[in-house]
Every structure is written in C-alpha cells, then in structure tokens.
Design a protein around this motif. Structure first.
Motif, PDB file in Angstrom:
ATOM      1  N   GLY A  76      63.434  34.543  58.333  1.00 47.39           N
ATOM      2  CA  GLY A  76      62.247  33.773  57.737  1.00 47.39           C
ATOM      3  C   GLY A  76      60.994  34.069  58.524  1.00 47.39           C
ATOM      4  N   TRP A  77      59.946  33.151  58.174  1.00 45.26           N
ATOM      5  CA  TRP A  77      58.710  33.410  58.955  1.00 45.26           C
ATOM      6  C   TRP A  77      58.420  32.249  60.210  1.00 45.26           C
ATOM      7  CZ3 TRP A  77      54.453  36.242  57.673  1.00 45.26           C
ATOM      8  CH2 TRP A  77      54.788  37.097  56.723  1.00 45.26           C
ATOM      9  N   TRP A  78      58.132  32.642  61.173  1.00 46.31           N
ATOM     10  CA  TRP A  78      58.200  32.091  62.426  1.00 46.31           C
ATOM     11  C   TRP A  78      57.081  31.751  63.261  1.00 46.31           C
ATOM     12  CZ3 TRP A  78      62.985  30.112  63.634  1.00 46.31           C
ATOM     13  CH2 TRP A  78      64.110  30.534  62.621  1.00 46.31           C
ATOM     14  N   LYS A  79      56.537  30.877  63.960  1.00 46.61           N
ATOM     15  CA  LYS A  79      55.679  30.624  64.863  1.00 46.61           C
ATOM     16  C   LYS A  79      55.448  31.039  65.905  1.00 46.61           C
ATOM     17  CE  LYS A  79      51.432  28.157  65.584  1.00 46.61           C
ATOM     18  NZ  LYS A  79      51.313  29.136  66.817  1.00 46.61           N
ATOM     19  N   VAL A  80      54.689  32.012  66.316  1.00 50.58           N
ATOM     20  CA  VAL A  80      54.739  32.705  67.583  1.00 50.58           C
ATOM     21  C   VAL A  80      53.351  32.011  68.550  1.00 50.58           C
ATOM     22  CG1 VAL A  80      54.469  35.088  68.889  1.00 50.58           C
ATOM     23  CG2 VAL A  80      55.797  34.742  66.843  1.00 50.58           C
ATOM     24  N   TRP A 101      50.221  27.134  56.668  1.00 50.37           N
ATOM     25  CA  TRP A 101      51.588  26.982  56.298  1.00 50.37           C
ATOM     26  C   TRP A 101      52.210  25.728  57.165  1.00 50.37           C
ATOM     27  CZ3 TRP A 101      54.309  29.043  52.353  1.00 50.37           C
ATOM     28  CH2 TRP A 101      53.670  30.354  51.697  1.00 50.37           C
ATOM     29  N   TYR A 102      53.148  24.997  56.542  1.00 48.58           N
ATOM     30  CA  TYR A 102      53.643  23.898  57.291  1.00 48.58           C
ATOM     31  C   TYR A 102      55.013  24.435  57.902  1.00 48.58           C
ATOM     32  CZ  TYR A 102      56.306  19.515  58.372  1.00 48.58           C
ATOM     33  OH  TYR A 102      56.952  18.757  59.022  1.00 48.58           O
ATOM     34  N   VAL A 103      54.987  24.295  59.357  1.00 45.25           N
ATOM     35  CA  VAL A 103      56.101  24.791  60.069  1.00 45.25           C
ATOM     36  C   VAL A 103      56.691  23.779  60.646  1.00 45.25           C
ATOM     37  CG1 VAL A 103      56.592  26.156  62.310  1.00 45.25           C
ATOM     38  CG2 VAL A 103      54.789  26.870  60.716  1.00 45.25           C
ATOM     39  N   SER A 104      58.345  23.701  60.728  1.00 45.55           N
ATOM     40  CA  SER A 104      59.183  22.719  61.340  1.00 45.55           C
ATOM     41  C   SER A 104      60.076  23.455  61.923  1.00 45.55           C
ATOM     42  CB  SER A 104      59.761  21.981  59.965  1.00 45.55           C
ATOM     43  OG  SER A 104      60.590  21.139  60.684  1.00 45.55           O
ATOM     44  N   ASP A 109      58.593  26.016  56.560  1.00 45.23           N
ATOM     45  CA  ASP A 109      59.720  25.099  55.658  1.00 45.23           C
ATOM     46  C   ASP A 109      59.215  25.236  54.373  1.00 45.23           C
ATOM     47  OD1 ASP A 109      61.080  23.359  54.215  1.00 45.23           O
ATOM     48  OD2 ASP A 109      60.809  21.604  55.730  1.00 45.23           O
ATOM     49  N   PHE A 110      59.885  26.356  53.446  1.00 51.41           N
ATOM     50  CA  PHE A 110      59.046  26.414  52.172  1.00 51.41           C
ATOM     51  C   PHE A 110      59.471  25.318  51.182  1.00 51.41           C
ATOM     52  CE2 PHE A 110      59.272  30.634  54.011  1.00 51.41           C
ATOM     53  CZ  PHE A 110      58.001  31.363  53.476  1.00 51.41           C
ATOM     54  N   GLY A 111      60.354  24.390  51.451  1.00 47.48           N
ATOM     55  CA  GLY A 111      60.868  23.269  50.618  1.00 47.48           C
ATOM     56  C   GLY A 111      60.077  21.865  50.977  1.00 47.48           C
ATOM     57  N   THR A 126      52.343  21.791  49.597  1.00 46.00           N
ATOM     58  CA  THR A 126      53.320  22.033  48.216  1.00 46.00           C
ATOM     59  C   THR A 126      54.163  23.282  48.736  1.00 46.00           C
ATOM     60  OG1 THR A 126      51.976  20.803  46.854  1.00 46.00           O
ATOM     61  CG2 THR A 126      53.568  22.150  45.774  1.00 46.00           C
ATOM     62  N   GLY A 127      55.599  23.177  48.661  1.00 48.16           N
ATOM     63  CA  GLY A 127      56.375  24.443  48.889  1.00 48.16           C
ATOM     64  C   GLY A 127      55.928  24.877  50.341  1.00 48.16           C
ATOM     65  N   GLY A 128      55.595  24.294  51.303  1.00 48.88           N
ATOM     66  CA  GLY A 128      55.328  24.960  52.651  1.00 48.88           C
ATOM     67  C   GLY A 128      54.018  25.314  52.767  1.00 48.88           C
ATOM     68  N   THR A 129      53.163  25.313  51.766  1.00 49.59           N
ATOM     69  CA  THR A 129      51.570  25.886  51.986  1.00 49.59           C
ATOM     70  C   THR A 129      50.557  24.816  51.519  1.00 49.59           C
ATOM     71  OG1 THR A 129      50.169  27.677  51.780  1.00 49.59           O
ATOM     72  CG2 THR A 129      51.427  26.975  49.708  1.00 49.59           C
ATOM     73  N   VAL A 130      49.632  24.841  52.173  1.00 50.59           N
ATOM     74  CA  VAL A 130      48.400  23.853  51.923  1.00 50.59           C
ATOM     75  C   VAL A 130      48.179  24.540  50.294  1.00 50.59           C
ATOM     76  CG1 VAL A 130      45.992  23.065  52.281  1.00 50.59           C
ATOM     77  CG2 VAL A 130      47.860  23.612  54.093  1.00 50.59           C
ATOM     78  N   ASP A 131      47.813  23.395  49.545  1.00 52.39           N
ATOM     79  CA  ASP A 131      47.725  23.733  48.246  1.00 52.39           C
ATOM     80  C   ASP A 131      46.179  23.100  47.821  1.00 52.39           C
ATOM     81  OD1 ASP A 131      47.402  23.761  45.249  1.00 52.39           O
ATOM     82  OD2 ASP A 131      48.849  22.418  44.656  1.00 52.39           O
ATOM     83  N   PHE A 132      45.294  24.056  47.985  1.00 50.76           N
ATOM     84  CA  PHE A 132      43.825  23.836  47.978  1.00 50.76           C
ATOM     85  C   PHE A 132      43.184  23.478  46.513  1.00 50.76           C
ATOM     86  CE2 PHE A 132      44.084  26.329  51.859  1.00 50.76           C
ATOM     87  CZ  PHE A 132      43.500  25.336  52.584  1.00 50.76           C
ATOM     88  N   THR A 133      44.110  23.918  45.500  1.00 49.54           N
ATOM     89  CA  THR A 133      43.783  23.348  44.202  1.00 49.54           C
ATOM     90  C   THR A 133      44.085  22.016  43.693  1.00 49.54           C
ATOM     91  OG1 THR A 133      45.947  24.272  43.273  1.00 49.54           O
ATOM     92  CG2 THR A 133      44.284  25.851  43.940  1.00 49.54           C
ATOM     93  N   TYR A 134      44.849  21.546  44.639  1.00 50.15           N
ATOM     94  CA  TYR A 134      45.209  19.968  44.302  1.00 50.15           C
ATOM     95  C   TYR A 134      44.424  18.933  43.954  1.00 50.15           C
ATOM     96  CZ  TYR A 134      48.706  15.935  44.000  1.00 50.15           C
ATOM     97  OH  TYR A 134      49.256  14.745  43.297  1.00 50.15           O
TER      98      TYR A 134
END
Length: 216
Positions: A76-80, A101-104, A109-111, A126-134
C-alpha cells in the motif's frame, strides 16, 4: 565477522567471514543503514525496507532520516515521518507528488469518505483523497456541513440544496435544532429540524401564515 565490507567491486554483506550472496535486506555499518540486494549494497535502491526496528524509507540505497511524505510498496501507500513509517498516524497528509490523502494507522485508506480536519480547515474526502471538486453537504460525527470546492464553508448562512432537498445552514452546519419559519429572498419557508418542508412566496396567504408560525 558479520557486517558490511568493501572491495574494489563494491560493498558486500558478510556473514561468518564469507559474502552472503543470498541476503537481501538492510544492513548497518559506521556510515548508516544500507539496502543490500543479493549480497551487495544497492546504491540505486529507493523505497521502503524492513529491519528489526521497523520500516524505513531509503534513497540512494541508504536510509533518508530527513524524508517525510507518502511512499508506496507492495502492501500500500504509507506515511513516512523522518525516514520511518509512522503506524500511529491518522489524518490528512500531503505529498507533493500525489496530493492530499487520508491516512489511517499509517496507511492510505482508499475506502474512506467523510469530512476530516487538518491545520488548514475541514475537507471532504472521497475514496481516501480530498475532493476539491465537491460542492454540497457532507457529514462527520459533528453533523452535516456545507462544502465549497472540497472545504467546509464555516461562513455560510442560508439555505443549501442537496439530493433534491433544501436545508437551513448556520455557520456552515445543518441547523437541525431549528424549527420554525425562515425568510429568505422573498420566500417564507417552513423548517423542521433544519429541513425545509414547504415554502410560499411573499404576499400569499400561505406566506402570511408562515410569517406568524401558523403551520402544521
């Protein structure tokens, strides 16, 4: 001897006095921690690797203790943070290569979908990432919020449409404690716990009743 040793062909992982060509992983010498591939230090390696102290980000074959950001491996993708994977981190994090991105628990966390705070405000994820179009309403444990271009608009007061409904907003938040008449731009609205139930244009009999809270 067990450790790293140099000859004219490179740096090698030595175990019991002999080069261990089967070894791939991290090894230490007086210059730091290094990534070893098939017995030799791989100065081209960039990515995550594991030793007895945790997962580390290596660049140019050595641990980069100054690096903070997001890194991908096969899991996966990890916070370093400062060169090591921070499994305690939960929240929004930014990487200039991949964005917000949202990290848990240290991992993206893509969900996940919701509203999350960081030092710059509250954001629609949305889907783990900030949705700037929302643009619309979105909820978290504190209630329903008005979102403008992905960010909670705390300065918004008025009515907002969402999924075919109309809602009364105060300070960016759905005002679910409000029940009564609300007047806005020539129209009277019957509001029940923040949700508009009916409306009538100013000057009509219905509007006159709404103006004095004579409604069911």
């Amino acid at each position: 001897f067990d450790g790293l040793a140099e000859n004219e062909y490179g740096w090698w992982k030595v175990s019991g006095g002999a080069v261990d060509f089967s070894y791939s992983g991290m090894a230490e010498n007086e210059y730091g921690w290094w990534y070893v591939s098939n017995g030799t230090v791989d100065f081209s390696f960039s990515g995550l690797a594991l030793n007895q102290y945790g997962w580390w980000y290596l660049d140019g074959g050595t641990v980069d203790f100054g690096y903070s950001g997001l890194v991908q491996n096969e899991y996966g993708w990890w916070k370093v943070t400062n060169g090591t994977v921070d499994f305690n981190y939960t929240g929004l994090t930014f990487d200039e290569k991949v964005g917000w991105w949202y990290v848990s628990g240290g991992c993206i966390d893509f969900g996940y979908s919701g509203v999350v705070q960081n030092e710059y405000g509250w954001w629609k994820v949305t889907g783990g990432t900030v949705d700037f179009t929302y643009n619309g309403l979105a909820s978290n444990e504190n209630g329903e919020w008005v979102i403008r271009d992905g960010q909670v608009d705390f300065g918004y007061n008025g009515l907002a449409e969402y999924n075919g409904g109309l809602f009364k907003i105060a300070g960016g938040l759905l005002d679910n404690e409000y029940t009564g008449t609300y007047y806005n731009d020539g129209t009277y609205y019957c509001v029940d716990k923040g949700t508009v139930k009916s409306s009538a244009p100013e000057g009509t009999q219905e509007a006159e009743l709404l103006a004095i809270n004579k409604f069911v």
